[in-house]
Design a protein around this motif. Structure first.
Motif, PDB file in Angstrom:
ATOM      1  N   ASP A 113       0.133 -12.024   0.233  1.00  0.00           N
ATOM      2  CA  ASP A 113       0.712 -12.159  -1.108  1.00  0.00           C
ATOM      3  C   ASP A 113       1.378 -10.873  -1.573  1.00  0.00           C
ATOM      4  OD1 ASP A 113      -0.182 -14.801  -1.220  1.00  0.00           O
ATOM      5  OD2 ASP A 113      -2.123 -14.198  -2.057  1.00  0.00           O
ATOM      6  N   GLY A 114       2.086 -10.204  -0.658  1.00  0.00           N
ATOM      7  CA  GLY A 114       2.835  -9.011  -1.013  1.00  0.00           C
ATOM      8  C   GLY A 114       2.013  -7.744  -1.150  1.00  0.00           C
ATOM      9  N   VAL A 115       0.733  -7.797  -0.771  1.00  0.00           N
ATOM     10  CA  VAL A 115      -0.146  -6.630  -0.871  1.00  0.00           C
ATOM     11  C   VAL A 115      -0.550  -6.199   0.535  1.00  0.00           C
ATOM     12  CG1 VAL A 115      -2.336  -5.734  -1.760  1.00  0.00           C
ATOM     13  CG2 VAL A 115      -0.985  -7.346  -3.126  1.00  0.00           C
ATOM     14  N   VAL A 116      -0.433  -4.887   0.805  1.00  0.00           N
ATOM     15  CA  VAL A 116      -0.820  -4.335   2.102  1.00  0.00           C
ATOM     16  C   VAL A 116      -2.299  -3.974   2.051  1.00  0.00           C
ATOM     17  CG1 VAL A 116      -0.447  -2.465   3.771  1.00  0.00           C
ATOM     18  CG2 VAL A 116       1.490  -3.384   2.454  1.00  0.00           C
ATOM     19  N   HIS A 117      -3.028  -4.465   3.056  1.00  0.00           N
ATOM     20  CA  HIS A 117      -4.454  -4.158   3.208  1.00  0.00           C
ATOM     21  C   HIS A 117      -4.613  -3.403   4.520  1.00  0.00           C
ATOM     22  CE1 HIS A 117      -5.739  -7.015   0.039  1.00  0.00           C
ATOM     23  NE2 HIS A 117      -4.596  -7.590   0.383  1.00  0.00           N
ATOM     24  N   VAL A 118      -5.462  -2.389   4.509  1.00  0.00           N
ATOM     25  CA  VAL A 118      -5.751  -1.600   5.707  1.00  0.00           C
ATOM     26  C   VAL A 118      -7.224  -1.787   6.032  1.00  0.00           C
ATOM     27  CG1 VAL A 118      -5.763   0.700   6.741  1.00  0.00           C
ATOM     28  CG2 VAL A 118      -3.978   0.083   5.092  1.00  0.00           C
TER      29      VAL A 118
END
Length: 121
Positions: A113-118
């Motif tokens: 949803d357009g969010v970068v997770h690491v």
């Protein structure tokens, strides 16, 4: 670059649109400095963008600068070039092309949803 589920070990890093293509940005994941790179064209030009992550600290100098490095390619390999002494690091494997004994940690990323997770360690 996108998945439907986020591993529970992931940390929300930033919005995808905050990453300028072919440039890096530094984030902190569980107290570790990580360099994120948004690469246009994704996996070997397969389409879409890809977010790749490696340690932000240059292993040759101990200085946190790799997010400010130049992004490019050597053959089929996507690399970041350290702004200090110009060593080249593979963005997918972390391998230093100039000294095979040196390897950066790489970090798995997910965009949802357009969010970068690491993924944290």
């Amino acid at each position: 670059m996108s998945t439907t589920t986020i591993p529970t070990t992931s940390v929300e890093a930033c919005r995808l649109d905050a990453l300028t293509p072919e440039r890096g940005v530094a984030v902190v994941v569980d107290g570790v400095r990580v360099a994120l790179f948004r690469v246009v064209g994704g996996s070997a030009g397969a389409g879409g963008d890809e977010v790749l992550a490696v340690d932000h600290v240059d292993p040759f100098t101990g200085v946190a600068v790799l997010a400010r490095g130049l992004v490019g390619s050597v053959g089929e390999r996507l690399v970041v070039i350290s702004p200090l002494h110009k060593q080249r690091f593979d963005l997918r494997t972390g391998e230093c092309l100039d000294d095979p004994d040196v390897v950066l940690r790489t970090w798995r990323t997910h965009v949802v949803d357009g969010v970068v997770h690491v993924e944290s360690r």
